[in-house]
Design an enzyme around this catalytic site. Sequence first.
Site, PDB file in Angstrom:
ATOM      1  N   HIS A 172       0.822  -1.222   0.000  1.00  0.00           N
ATOM      2  CA  HIS A 172       0.000   0.000   0.000  1.00  0.00           C
ATOM      3  C   HIS A 172       0.855   1.270   0.000  1.00  0.00           C
ATOM      4  CE1 HIS A 172      -3.668  -2.234   0.439  1.00  0.00           C
ATOM      5  NE2 HIS A 172      -3.300  -2.780   1.577  1.00  0.00           N
ATOM      6  N   ASP A 208      -2.496 -10.524  -2.512  1.00  0.00           N
ATOM      7  CA  ASP A 208      -3.072 -10.089  -1.232  1.00  0.00           C
ATOM      8  C   ASP A 208      -4.559  -9.766  -1.448  1.00  0.00           C
ATOM      9  OD1 ASP A 208      -1.971  -8.669   1.588  1.00  0.00           O
ATOM     10  OD2 ASP A 208      -3.776  -7.713   0.767  1.00  0.00           O
ATOM     11  N   HIS A 210      -6.145  -7.261  -0.534  1.00  0.00           N
ATOM     12  CA  HIS A 210      -6.322  -5.837  -0.814  1.00  0.00           C
ATOM     13  C   HIS A 210      -5.526  -5.425  -2.048  1.00  0.00           C
ATOM     14  CE1 HIS A 210      -6.777  -6.461   3.594  1.00  0.00           C
ATOM     15  NE2 HIS A 210      -7.865  -5.736   3.392  1.00  0.00           N
ATOM     16  N   ASP A 297      -4.271 -12.991   3.337  1.00  0.00           N
ATOM     17  CA  ASP A 297      -5.556 -12.551   3.895  1.00  0.00           C
ATOM     18  C   ASP A 297      -6.734 -12.953   3.001  1.00  0.00           C
ATOM     19  OD1 ASP A 297      -4.520 -10.690   2.104  1.00  0.00           O
ATOM     20  OD2 ASP A 297      -4.587  -9.003   3.515  1.00  0.00           O
TER      21      ASP A 297
HETATM   22  C1  SP5 Z   1      -1.182  -5.200   3.731  1.00  0.00           C
HETATM   23  C2  SP5 Z   1      -2.621  -5.261   4.126  1.00  0.00           C
HETATM   24  O1  SP5 Z   1      -3.217  -6.322   4.074  1.00  0.00           O
HETATM   25  N1  SP5 Z   1      -3.168  -4.137   4.548  1.00  0.00           N
HETATM   26  C3  SP5 Z   1      -4.543  -4.112   4.908  1.00  0.00           C
HETATM   27  C4  SP5 Z   1      -4.956  -2.805   5.467  1.00  0.00           C
HETATM   28  C5  SP5 Z   1      -6.368  -2.839   5.888  1.00  0.00           C
HETATM   29  N2  SP5 Z   1      -6.699  -1.673   6.607  1.00  0.00           N
HETATM   30  C6  SP5 Z   1      -8.085  -1.555   6.940  1.00  0.00           C
HETATM   31  C7  SP5 Z   1      -8.389  -2.341   8.174  1.00  0.00           C
HETATM   32  C8  SP5 Z   1      -9.823  -2.241   8.519  1.00  0.00           C
HETATM   33  C9  SP5 Z   1     -10.103  -3.077   9.727  1.00  0.00           C
HETATM   34  N3  SP5 Z   1     -11.452  -3.350   9.810  1.00  0.00           N
HETATM   35  C10 SP5 Z   1     -11.772  -4.140  10.958  1.00  0.00           C
HETATM   36  C11 SP5 Z   1     -13.005  -4.922  10.724  1.00  0.00           C
HETATM   37  C12 SP5 Z   1     -13.266  -5.792  11.918  1.00  0.00           C
HETATM   38  N4  SP5 Z   1     -14.466  -6.545  11.731  1.00  0.00           N
HETATM   39 ZN    ZN Z   2      -4.148  -7.237   2.601  1.00  0.00          ZN
END
Ligand code: SP5
Ligand code: ZN
Length: 360
Positions: A172, A208, A210, A297
Amino acid sequence: MKTVFNAAHAAHAPTHEIFRGRLVPAFETPARAEFLVAALQGTTHAAASTHDGFVVPRDFGVAPLARVHAGAYLQFIQGAWDEWAAEAASAGNTDPGAAFPAVWPAPGMRRDVVPANFAARMGLYSMDSGTPLTAGSWAAAYGGAQATLTGLALLREGERSAYVLTRPPGHHAGVDFFGGYCFVNNVAIAAQAALDAGAAKVAILDVDYHHGNGTQAIFYDRADVFFASIHGDPRTEYPFYLGHADERGAGAGLGFNFNLPLAAGSPVSEWFAALDTALTALRTYGPELLIVSLGVDTFAGDPISHFGLLRPHFHELGQRLATFGRPTLLVQEGGYATADVGLNVRAVLDGFDGLALAPD
Ligand code: SP5
Ligand code: ZN
């Protein structure tokens, strides 16, 4: 395959992140790497005659990072914790928590004047408030870049593949911003280093959950790096503002960016169909080197993501990556089902190396 281990990862130890107006336990933690170490120790992936079987990173200095990231950004990240701690101390707090950005320049506001105010610079150099900056963030991120460059060196020295066990992740992070738990873009730094060492074409495959917005943006107008990504549809999934199918590259880079967004909850069969499509496009491109942003993930049990891969699917992913037939550098990105991250990655590496799927 050989594993390069960024032991400096442990210096970045956030305890909390912001979620729904509260501090919640951090998802991206040192325990992730500890489970990776535990899963790989004693396997053929930890058989180098070095530290606990893992390859110790060499130090290539900051120059390869500066080939991708803005100098002012690198300087800011390097000194940010000391600035934050000094500001807190002058307000009487000698034990501040992690620093989080809270203000950003919206479109139409100035980015060319670098503010003196620390919080203002945190916003200038970031994309979200979800990335805790801690005392050891720079040390861990710098170590991750060095570990990734070491993996690349192993390929140059004749290895067919290498795995980089590192955190925080990188995909990211952009030219001049952090976010999404990432500070420096390890795969982009490795791709640029490979080009600088004489490669003509490098492929990056991002699996990934994301979208790898930082990696895409860094190479968007270039033909020497082909970026392909399979990820949750940004209409509903982080990072939201990039990763759509109509982003095909720009200028000389037109046709060298390929996004395969899938709706959250898509079946595993669609994910593997997208993988085949991506690998076919990369094969046509004909790179000398494949770099994989290896987030796990996509696992069914991941707490922040919505695909359904299981252990055997990660094994199959490894097998399919091996059929690509190019020197391959696998670099750890996300994966937040902490206790399963190690076994899922081991399944990928075992699949790549033609080994059977190990029992849990
Ligand atoms: C590298 C990578 O996988 N980065 C991911 C970043 C995600 N950031 C947003 C996280 C949002 C967390 N939401 C929590 C939901 C709980 N149910
Ligand atoms: Zn990710």
